[in-house]
Structure formats: structure tokens, C-alpha cells
Motif scaffolding. Structure first.
Motif, PDB file in Angstrom:
ATOM      1  N   PRO A  36       0.801  -1.228   0.000  1.00 38.67           N
ATOM      2  CA  PRO A  36       0.000   0.000   0.000  1.00 38.67           C
ATOM      3  C   PRO A  36       0.834   1.278   0.000  1.00 38.67           C
ATOM      4  N   PHE A  37       2.021   1.264   0.592  1.00 39.68           N
ATOM      5  CA  PHE A  37       2.808   2.508   0.669  1.00 39.68           C
ATOM      6  C   PHE A  37       3.213   3.037  -0.698  1.00 39.68           C
ATOM      7  N   LEU A  38       3.093   2.224  -1.750  1.00 32.74           N
ATOM      8  CA  LEU A  38       3.424   2.685  -3.106  1.00 32.74           C
ATOM      9  C   LEU A  38       2.250   3.402  -3.783  1.00 32.74           C
ATOM     10  N   HIS A  39       1.052   3.293  -3.217  1.00 29.84           N
ATOM     11  CA  HIS A  39      -0.141   3.918  -3.824  1.00 29.84           C
ATOM     12  C   HIS A  39      -0.228   3.566  -5.318  1.00 29.84           C
ATOM     13  N   PHE A  40      -0.062   2.289  -5.613  1.00 27.71           N
ATOM     14  CA  PHE A  40       0.009   1.751  -6.966  1.00 27.71           C
ATOM     15  C   PHE A  40      -1.360   1.756  -7.637  1.00 27.71           C
ATOM     16  N   ARG A  41      -1.380   2.151  -8.908  1.00 22.69           N
ATOM     17  CA  ARG A  41      -2.613   2.125  -9.694  1.00 22.69           C
ATOM     18  C   ARG A  41      -2.280   1.837 -11.146  1.00 22.69           C
ATOM     19  N   ILE A  42      -2.952   0.870 -11.722  1.00 24.83           N
ATOM     20  CA  ILE A  42      -2.784   0.568 -13.145  1.00 24.83           C
ATOM     21  C   ILE A  42      -3.618   1.561 -13.927  1.00 24.83           C
ATOM     22  N   LEU A  43      -3.000   2.239 -14.894  1.00 21.75           N
ATOM     23  CA  LEU A  43      -3.702   3.215 -15.723  1.00 21.75           C
ATOM     24  C   LEU A  43      -4.232   2.597 -17.016  1.00 21.75           C
ATOM     25  N   THR A  44      -3.610   1.542 -17.483  1.00 25.82           N
ATOM     26  CA  THR A  44      -4.050   0.864 -18.704  1.00 25.82           C
ATOM     27  C   THR A  44      -5.437   0.267 -18.456  1.00 25.82           C
ATOM     28  N   PRO A  45      -6.382   0.515 -19.352  1.00 29.80           N
ATOM     29  CA  PRO A  45      -7.731  -0.036 -19.158  1.00 29.80           C
ATOM     30  C   PRO A  45      -7.712  -1.567 -19.106  1.00 29.80           C
ATOM     31  N   MET A  46      -8.517  -2.090 -18.193  1.00 23.32           N
ATOM     32  CA  MET A  46      -8.655  -3.543 -18.032  1.00 23.32           C
ATOM     33  C   MET A  46      -9.762  -4.048 -18.943  1.00 23.32           C
ATOM     34  N   PRO A  47      -9.760  -5.300 -19.301  1.00 28.86           N
ATOM     35  CA  PRO A  47      -8.711  -6.278 -19.024  1.00 28.86           C
ATOM     36  C   PRO A  47      -7.516  -6.069 -19.948  1.00 28.86           C
ATOM     37  N   ILE A  48      -6.356  -6.471 -19.464  1.00 24.32           N
ATOM     38  CA  ILE A  48      -5.120  -6.387 -20.242  1.00 24.32           C
ATOM     39  C   ILE A  48      -4.715  -7.806 -20.607  1.00 24.32           C
ATOM     40  N   GLU A  49      -4.574  -8.063 -21.890  1.00 27.04           N
ATOM     41  CA  GLU A  49      -4.113  -9.379 -22.313  1.00 27.04           C
ATOM     42  C   GLU A  49      -2.581  -9.383 -22.253  1.00 27.04           C
ATOM     43  N   LEU A  50      -2.046 -10.098 -21.264  1.00 24.96           N
ATOM     44  CA  LEU A  50      -0.595 -10.176 -21.176  1.00 24.96           C
ATOM     45  C   LEU A  50      -0.087 -11.130 -22.247  1.00 24.96           C
ATOM     46  N   ARG A  51       0.866 -10.650 -23.003  1.00 27.35           N
ATOM     47  CA  ARG A  51       1.480 -11.370 -24.117  1.00 27.35           C
ATOM     48  C   ARG A  51       2.706 -10.573 -24.515  1.00 27.35           C
ATOM     49  N   ALA A  52       3.535 -11.118 -25.371  1.00 28.80           N
ATOM     50  CA  ALA A  52       4.696 -10.369 -25.867  1.00 28.80           C
ATOM     51  C   ALA A  52       4.189  -9.096 -26.543  1.00 28.80           C
ATOM     52  N   GLY A  53       4.758  -7.970 -26.170  1.00 31.52           N
ATOM     53  CA  GLY A  53       4.378  -6.682 -26.730  1.00 31.52           C
ATOM     54  C   GLY A  53       3.353  -5.910 -25.908  1.00 31.52           C
ATOM     55  N   ALA A  54       2.695  -6.553 -24.955  1.00 33.38           N
ATOM     56  CA  ALA A  54       1.702  -5.851 -24.128  1.00 33.38           C
ATOM     57  C   ALA A  54       2.384  -4.739 -23.337  1.00 33.38           C
ATOM     58  N   GLN A  55       1.704  -3.611 -23.272  1.00 34.55           N
ATOM     59  CA  GLN A  55       2.236  -2.427 -22.589  1.00 34.55           C
ATOM     60  C   GLN A  55       1.336  -2.122 -21.394  1.00 34.55           C
ATOM     61  N   LEU A  56       1.960  -1.821 -20.249  1.00 37.21           N
ATOM     62  CA  LEU A  56       1.207  -1.487 -19.042  1.00 37.21           C
ATOM     63  C   LEU A  56       1.690  -0.153 -18.502  1.00 37.21           C
ATOM     64  N   ASP A  57       0.734   0.729 -18.234  1.00 36.23           N
ATOM     65  CA  ASP A  57       1.038   2.029 -17.629  1.00 36.23           C
ATOM     66  C   ASP A  57       0.531   2.026 -16.193  1.00 36.23           C
ATOM     67  N   TYR A  58       1.358   2.568 -15.291  1.00 33.40           N
ATOM     68  CA  TYR A  58       1.027   2.625 -13.874  1.00 33.40           C
ATOM     69  C   TYR A  58       1.271   4.026 -13.352  1.00 33.40           C
ATOM     70  N   ARG A  59       0.678   4.269 -12.194  1.00 36.36           N
ATOM     71  CA  ARG A  59       1.026   5.440 -11.404  1.00 36.36           C
ATOM     72  C   ARG A  59       1.295   4.913 -10.002  1.00 36.36           C
ATOM     73  N   LEU A  60       2.340   5.438  -9.374  1.00 36.81           N
ATOM     74  CA  LEU A  60       2.674   5.067  -8.014  1.00 36.81           C
ATOM     75  C   LEU A  60       3.374   6.228  -7.347  1.00 36.81           C
ATOM     76  N   SER A  61       3.673   6.043  -6.081  1.00 43.09           N
ATOM     77  CA  SER A  61       4.335   7.090  -5.327  1.00 43.09           C
ATOM     78  C   SER A  61       5.604   6.517  -4.712  1.00 43.09           C
ATOM     79  N   LEU A  62       6.741   7.108  -5.028  1.00 42.96           N
ATOM     80  CA  LEU A  62       8.025   6.694  -4.459  1.00 42.96           C
ATOM     81  C   LEU A  62       8.513   7.787  -3.531  1.00 42.96           C
ATOM     82  N   PHE A  63       8.545   7.460  -2.247  1.00 45.09           N
ATOM     83  CA  PHE A  63       8.999   8.413  -1.231  1.00 45.09           C
ATOM     84  C   PHE A  63       8.186   9.711  -1.304  1.00 45.09           C
TER      85      PHE A  63
END
Length: 171
Positions: A36-63
Motif C-alpha cells: 500500500p505505501f506505493l499507492h500503486f494504480r494501473i492506468l491501462t484499461p482492463m482487461p489487459i491481455e498479457l502477451r509479448a508486446g503488451a504495454q502497461l502504464d502505472y502510477r505510483l508514489s516513491l517516497f
């Protein structure tokens, strides 16, 4: 490039390989594996088909600093391994192979992360002061979450099987 570091973790999970790989193939499970301390959030719309070439965008908080991060799946071998690599984000280099191996009714998982920080000597100091410890905390949380979410036979495993190994290597 800054100094190359490596984080390595091995974990035995008390579920069969197809179940474990299916869990990791579902990007919506990333949130449960991230502290939880990373405040992680996936920005790429779901569902995401994971496969070679799939791109994922995130937002998080570091320090306390908001960070956007994009990774791409560069290798996808179902039931064996996949690799995510940073396209842009907080590291100069981030390459994370996830490997899976059947061990009877269990699955041996290996994570090896090769990474380096930007900013030359400042990145080196940051690694010593907090990056390495932060990554250990993140992967400790991940290990515990995997045990909680996936390992239904944990009480049946021997002490040797329960051992979680981890190491940091600097190159």
C-alpha cells in the motif's frame, strides 16, 4: 549507465503451475501484490491481455513523489516465463524475468530483477540509502501476499520447501 544491480528471489508455492501462471497472467492481480505505501494504480484499461508486446502504464508514489511507469512484456512463454521491461519510469534500467517451474503439485517461482538508477553518483547513493531496502520491502510484501493468496498447502510443506531465498548482487 549507472551501476547494475540484481535482486533475486525464489519461492515455492503450494499450487500447480497452471493455477500460479494464470494468477500472474491477470494484470488485475498486480494491486494485491504491491504494498500500500506505493499507492500503486494501473492506468491501462482492463482487461489487459498479457502477451509479448503488451504495454502497461502505472502510477505510483516513491517516497511521496508521484511517478508514472510504463513496462512492456518483452518475452512471453506461457507456463514457463515472462519478462517485463521498463520503457520509462524511475529506473535507468528495469528488466524483470518471472520464471515458473512445476515441482509436483507445487510451483517454484524465480524472480530476477536487473536494475540501475539514473543520475550516476546520485543514483548510487540513493541505492545505498534507500532503493535497495525499498525493493526488499516490496518483494517481501509480494512474497507474503503470494503465500496468503495462492499457497493452500503451506502447512503441509517441509521447512526446507518453505524457505524463501533472496539476494542482491551488484555488477
Amino acid at each position: 549507465m549507472g551501476r547494475l544491480h540484481q535482486l533475486s528471489r525464489t519461492q515455492l508455492v503450494g499450487r500447480r503451475l497452471p493455477e500460479v501462471f494464470a494468477f500472474f497472467s491477470d494484470a488485475s492481480n498486480l494491486d494485491a501484490l504491491t504494498p500500500p505505501f506505493l499507492h500503486f494504480r494501473i492506468l491501462t484499461p482492463m482487461p489487459i491481455e498479457l502477451r509479448a508486446g503488451a504495454q502497461l502504464d502505472y502510477r505510483l508514489s516513491l517516497f511521496g513523489v508521484p511517478v508514472r511507469w510504463r513496462t512492456r512484456i518483452t518475452d512471453w512463454q506461457p507456463q514457463e516465463r515472462f519478462v517485463d521491461e521498463q520503457e520509462f519510469g524511475p529506473y535507468e534500467l528495469w528488466r524483470h524475468p518471472h520464471e515458473f517451474e512445476a515441482r509436483g503439485g507445487s510451483t517454484l517461482m524465480r524472480d530476477v530483477v536487473d536494475y540501475s538508477e539514473p543520475l550516476g553518483p546520485i543514483g548510487t547513493v540513493a541505492h545505498v540509502l534507500f532503493v535497495r531496502r525499498s525493493l526488499d520491502r516490496i518483494f517481501d510484501f509480494r512474497r507474503d501476499a503470494i503465500l496468503r493468496l495462492l499457497d493452500r498447502s503451506r502447512t503441509e510443506q517441509t521447512a526446507e520447501d518453505e524457505e524463501t531465498q533472496h539476494a542482491h548482487v551488484e555488477r
